[in-house]
Design an enzyme around this catalytic site. Structure first.
Site, PDB file in Angstrom:
ATOM      1  CG  ASP A   1      -5.191 -34.153  56.117  1.00  0.00           C
ATOM      2  OD1 ASP A   1      -5.483 -35.316  56.806  1.00  0.00           O
ATOM      3  OD2 ASP A   1      -5.176 -32.703  55.987  1.00  0.00           O
TER       4      ASP A   1
ATOM      5  CG  HIS B   1      -7.506 -32.180  58.649  1.00  0.00           C
ATOM      6  ND1 HIS B   1      -6.904 -31.863  57.762  1.00  0.00           N
ATOM      7  CD2 HIS B   1      -8.398 -31.439  59.644  1.00  0.00           C
ATOM      8  CE1 HIS B   1      -7.307 -31.069  56.928  1.00  0.00           C
ATOM      9  NE2 HIS B   1      -8.670 -30.551  57.925  1.00  0.00           N
TER      10      HIS B   1
ATOM     11  N   GLY C   1     -13.138 -24.831  56.174  1.00  0.00           N
ATOM     12  CA  GLY C   1     -14.063 -25.493  55.763  1.00  0.00           C
ATOM     13  C   GLY C   1     -14.286 -26.227  53.874  1.00  0.00           C
TER      14      GLY C   1
ATOM     15  CB  SER D   1     -10.043 -28.768  55.512  1.00  0.00           C
ATOM     16  OG  SER D   1      -9.328 -28.264  56.308  1.00  0.00           O
ATOM     17  N   GLY D   2     -10.387 -31.221  52.791  1.00  0.00           N
ATOM     18  CA  GLY D   2     -10.652 -32.477  52.539  1.00  0.00           C
ATOM     19  C   GLY D   2     -11.358 -32.910  50.906  1.00  0.00           C
TER      20      GLY D   2
HETATM   21  C1  4AZ Z   1      -9.018 -25.821  57.219  1.00  0.00           C
HETATM   22  O1  4AZ Z   1      -8.186 -25.212  58.876  1.00  0.00           O
HETATM   23  C2  4AZ Z   1      -7.979 -25.049  56.043  1.00  0.00           C
HETATM   24  N1  4AZ Z   1      -5.058 -21.989  53.739  1.00  0.00           N
HETATM   25  C3  4AZ Z   1      -7.855 -25.522  55.473  1.00  0.00           C
HETATM   26  C4  4AZ Z   1      -6.733 -24.956  54.321  1.00  0.00           C
HETATM   27  C5  4AZ Z   1      -6.051 -23.851  54.843  1.00  0.00           C
HETATM   28  C6  4AZ Z   1      -5.991 -23.135  55.635  1.00  0.00           C
HETATM   29  C7  4AZ Z   1      -7.155 -24.117  56.756  1.00  0.00           C
HETATM   30  C8  4AZ Z   1      -4.923 -23.483  53.327  1.00  0.00           C
HETATM   31  O2  4AZ Z   1     -10.112 -26.503  57.239  1.00  0.00           O
END
Ligand code: 4AZ
Length: 848
Positions: A704, A650, A796, A798-799
């Site tokens: 993902d 994503h 932020g 993520s990944g």
């Molecule tokens: C995001 O938007 C995100 N609480 C990553 C992890 C989580 C929520 C949002 C998990 O990158």
């Protein structure tokens, strides 16, 4: 004025002389500071000058005196040594330092040493402080060796001459012994001292910062295991100097096989050292290691003792080591002899273990006449000095040493060949494995350089030679620059072109089987362009050199024989054990569960993310900040190898005008701790390729996962290091502790953090998680968090990694931060891409 400049001007320069201690003179009476009347001005100036000159000469004198004093200030200097005493039988109590027999004998040896230091070379007596005997061993039936430590107080300036005096004591002892049969030291003493060896201890073992010094006495008869303190559950302690004194029965050797060795990769700081003695005498040092050891690390002593030492400094503690000890009978390993079959193999003693020090083996190979003998080394690691004077193999009088792989045949000129192997008293190597065979000179492979050397420099010579020679058919040896109408092997042989790419190593160095566009029908075409015989495909060995001859067969084995939840070894063996990879035990017969286990280790001192805390430098060396051009940090990622980073699919989906799926829009920041502050070890890399999972579903977040390829390899070090990928069967059970790391927001809707944050959470099982998450959690996802809320990954992050530390200290990538219902809400855990599910996909697309 800049206040800093002012401070600098008046600060005393202690750095010029760290030993100098400054004393301030008492301040003169305030009255005396009053301005003198003008008529006395000249007098005062003169007086001032005289005072200044006096003060200057006083200070100079003081400095000279101090310098001189320092050079003459006695400093403790530690020597270690061994003394062999003849006509002395070894009592079992000599193995126990608390026994009366030990204490009595130790006192005799200490007295003997004192006599030696005082009488032999006057110089030593005045600096000598004390000796302590630390151990005894029995090398032969009627002699005992004592191992001791002698402490001296030696002025710095005298160190070199005292060192020399201590060594010459050895020579003096030797010359007296050879003249009179035994060493006689005044006054004539009860001990029959045969030999004495004393040297300054390795300075790293005498450092004053070493806080814990301990010795363990181990008799290896029954076999067993030794390990560094805390192994594998916790890192070894800092500032320790430990000794394991290993003893075997008389006429036996000590054998030490390391199962695991993971230390800091700097031998000046943490290291193990192995000695062929019970004292850490440099001339008996067999090996020194730090960092991560190779697969085979095994040592055999020359006598019945061995000493293992471990020294650590105050920083960067690692898992340590685990090793098996045992004893082997002196006569057990074959060393030399007559080899009379027409073919056979022989090796250095105990191969593939390291050969023992002080070893000489002679093999006399004799084959039936009129055949000749030739020898080829399959493995060869013997010493590394430039003139082969220490450890070497001698073939027909020619010495070989160093490391060589896949050597050529070396031929004799008769049916006899003598092979000699010699190792000196220190630093051993793995040794060699050799094969020999009888051959008749008409065999084509007999044209090895030592046997026949034709210098062919022109076409005429070659054609002329071909006509006259009966044996020239496929191969000739040439010193000239060309191989006319033939293929030139890398080793200089000329080979008939029809023998190229047929799967057979006709050159002897495989160069005729490299760079092949196609292969002969009986040969397999490797991915790297090599040809190997079809019979070698799927034989469990990497014959191609890139593993491509073994790739397809592994898949077949996997599909047919091992259920998903069980670990499959590379040879297809299916294990019952849960999470056997990198757990320091060899579980697979082919050792594949312990291969590639350098990942997931860190060299930091043990000691956003919502609800977390700042991490320490180098604590998470696989953490990557993925930055979008012009926008800065966008996502996290994990380093898998020097070339590949894993992140979430994503993160790399086009969003409005942001072309996030394009590699040129991204940069990866590696080795970073504080986002705004790059340092000498952080690296910014361009991305050449993004591979997002084809079936990523942006509605459900299924699949993902994405890979990013860096534009070139990054050097791996303590700041930049790959995390371990779990095998498909790896289990991360509910309740297990896991770590999330990232620069993401520390509250929902917040901004990114500057210092890398970490937070401890727990794995939650998928069915419980589905209750909380509206059944949105599929098998390819993994839940983790704190159900009470307050700790979670967020925008932020993520990944980035969800990391689990295994009992052996390896960190495994359990998940990739993927999605959630807000951040850190009660009963709303974070959802991660389950990496075990994508292990095959990662391998397929990155080769990692
Ligand atoms: C995001 O938007 C995100 N609480 C990553 C992890 C989580 C929520 C949002 C998990 O990158």
């Amino acid at each position: 004025m800049d206040p800093l400049e002012e401070r600098q001007k008046f600060s005393p320069r202690h750095d010029l002389d760290p030993d100098a201690t400054f004393q301030f003179l008492p301040a003169p009476d305030a009255k005396k500071l009053e301005k003198p009347p003008v008529r006395h001005k000249k007098l005062w100036i003169g007086l001032g000058l005289v005072m200044a000159a006096l003060a200057l000469s006083l200070m100079t004198g003081l400095l000279v005196w101090r310098f001189h004093l320092n050079r003459n200030m006695p400093l403790p200097r530690v020597y270690v040594g061994s003394m062999t005493i003849d006509h002395q039988s070894f009592l079992p109590d000599y193995e126990d330092p608390s026994s009366g027999a030990f204490v009595k004998m130790a006192s005799l040896v200490s007295q003997q040493l004192k006599v030696m230091y005082h009488t032999n070379l006057g110089k030593l007596g005045k600096y000598f402080r004390r000796s302590s005997v630390e151990a005894f061993s029995n090398d032969s039936d009627d002699s005992v060796t004592a191992y001791y430590r002698s402490e001296f107080d030696v002025p710095h300036a005298e160190q070199a001459s005292v060192d020399a005096a201590v060594s010459s004591l050895e020579t003096a002892a030797e010359s007296q012994r050879t003249r009179r049969g035994r060493l006689l030291l005044k006054p004539n003493h009860a001990l029959n001292v045969n030999s004495v060896v004393t040297r300054a201890i390795d300075p790293r073992m005498a450092s004053s910062s070493l806080l814990v010094k301990e010795s363990f006495n181990v008799h290896v008869r029954e076999g067993g295991v030794i390990h560094s303190p805390g192994f594998p559950d916790s890192p070894y302690p800092p500032n320790i100097y430990l000794q394991w004194r290993l003893r075997a029965d008389a006429s036996h050797r000590v054998r030490l096989d390391f199962q695991k060795l993971i230390l800091e990769d700097n031998c000046q700081k943490d290291f193990i050292k192995i000695y062929d003695s019970l004292a850490p005498l440099e001339q008996t040092a067999m090996a020194e290691y730090c960092g991560v050891a190779p697969q085979t690390l095994s040592f055999v002593s020359s006598g019945n003792v061995m000493l293992l030492t471990l020294v650590t400094d105050d920083k960067k503690n690692f898992p340590g080591f685990k090793a098996n000890f045992s004893q082997v009978s002196q006569g057990l390993s074959e060393c030399g002899g007559t080899l009379s079959g027409d073919t056979g193999v022989f090796s250095s003693p105990f191969f593939p273990s390291s050969y023992p020090p002080r070893t000489l083996c002679v093999w006399n190979i004799q084959v039936s006449k009129p055949k000749l003998v030739r020898v080829k080394f399959i493995k060869f690691y013997v010493g590394n000095d430039s003139d082969c004077s220490r450890d070497y193999v001698e073939l027909n009088g020619r010495r070989l040493c160093g490391a060589q792989m896949g050597s050529q045949w070396v031929s004799s000129r008769s049916n006899l060949m003598t092979v000699k192997f010699n190792s000196d008293a220190s630093y051993v190597d793995q040794g060699f494995l050799a094969t020999y065979e009888a051959f008749t000179p008409s065999d084509r492979k007999a044209f090895s350089p030592p046997f026949i050397q034709f210098v062919l420099s022109s076409r005429e010579t070659l054609l002329d030679f071909s006509k006259t020679s009966q044996i020239l058919c496929d191969v000739v040896f040439s010193f000239g620059p060309v191989c006319l109408e033939m293929f030139r092997c890398t080793n200089g042989l000329c080979l008939a072109t029809r023998l190229r790419c047929n799967g057979v190593d006709d050159c002897g160095d495989s160069s005729d089987e490299e760079d092949c566009k196609t292969c002969d029908s009986k040969a397999f075409h490797c991915r790297n362009g090599h040809c190997v015989m079809q019979t070698k495909v799927c034989n469990g060995k990497d014959d191609c050199g890139d593993g491509s001859d073994e790739l397809k067969c592994r898949k077949l084995v996997a599909e047919t024989s091992c259920p998903d939840f069980r670990f499959r070894c590379q040879n297809g063996q299916c294990l019952e054990k849960v999470n056997p990879e990198c757990d320091v035990e060899d579980d697979c017969e082919d050792g594949s569960d312990e291969e590639s286990c350098q990942c997931g280790l860190r060299q930091y001192r043990s000691s956003r993310i919502v609800g977390g805390q700042a991490s320490q430098q180098d604590e998470w060396p696989w953490q990557v900040s993925l930055q979008l051009m012009g926008q800065g940090h966008a996502c996290g990622g994990s380093i898998l190898s020097s070339r590949w980073v894993l992140t979430a699919a994503h993160c790399v989906q086009d969003k409005g005008s942001a072309r996030r799926s394009q590699a040129d829009q991204w940069e990866a920041l590696l080795g970073q701790h504080e986002l705004s502050r790059t340092n000498e070890w952080s690296l910014t890399k361009k991305i050449t390729r993004i591979v997002a999972h084809r079936d990523y579903d942006e509605r459900t977040f299924e699949n993902d996962v994405a890979l990013m390829e860096l534009d070139s390899d990054v050097p791996l070090n303590q700041h930049i290091w790959p995390i371990c990928l779990p095998s498909p069967a790896h289990s991360f059970p509910a309740g297990q502790e896991a770590w999330i790391t990232g620069w993401g927001a520390t509250r929902e809707g917040g901004t990114t953090k500057m210092v890398l944050q970490k937070a401890k959470i727990h794995i939650i099982n998928n069915s419980m998680c589905n209750n909380a998450m509206n059944n949105g959690v599929t098998d390819g996802m993994l839940c983790a968090g704190v159900l009470e809320g307050g700790v979670d990954a967020c925008q932020g992050d993520s990944g980035g990694p969800l990391a689990v530390v295994s009992p052996s200290g390896h960190v495994f990538l359990a998940g990739v931060v993927s999605w959630g219902d807000g951040c850190a809400l009660k009963n709303k855990p974070g959802i991660y891409t389950r990496v075990t599910r994508y292990r095959g996909w990662i391998k397929e697309h990155s080769g990692v």
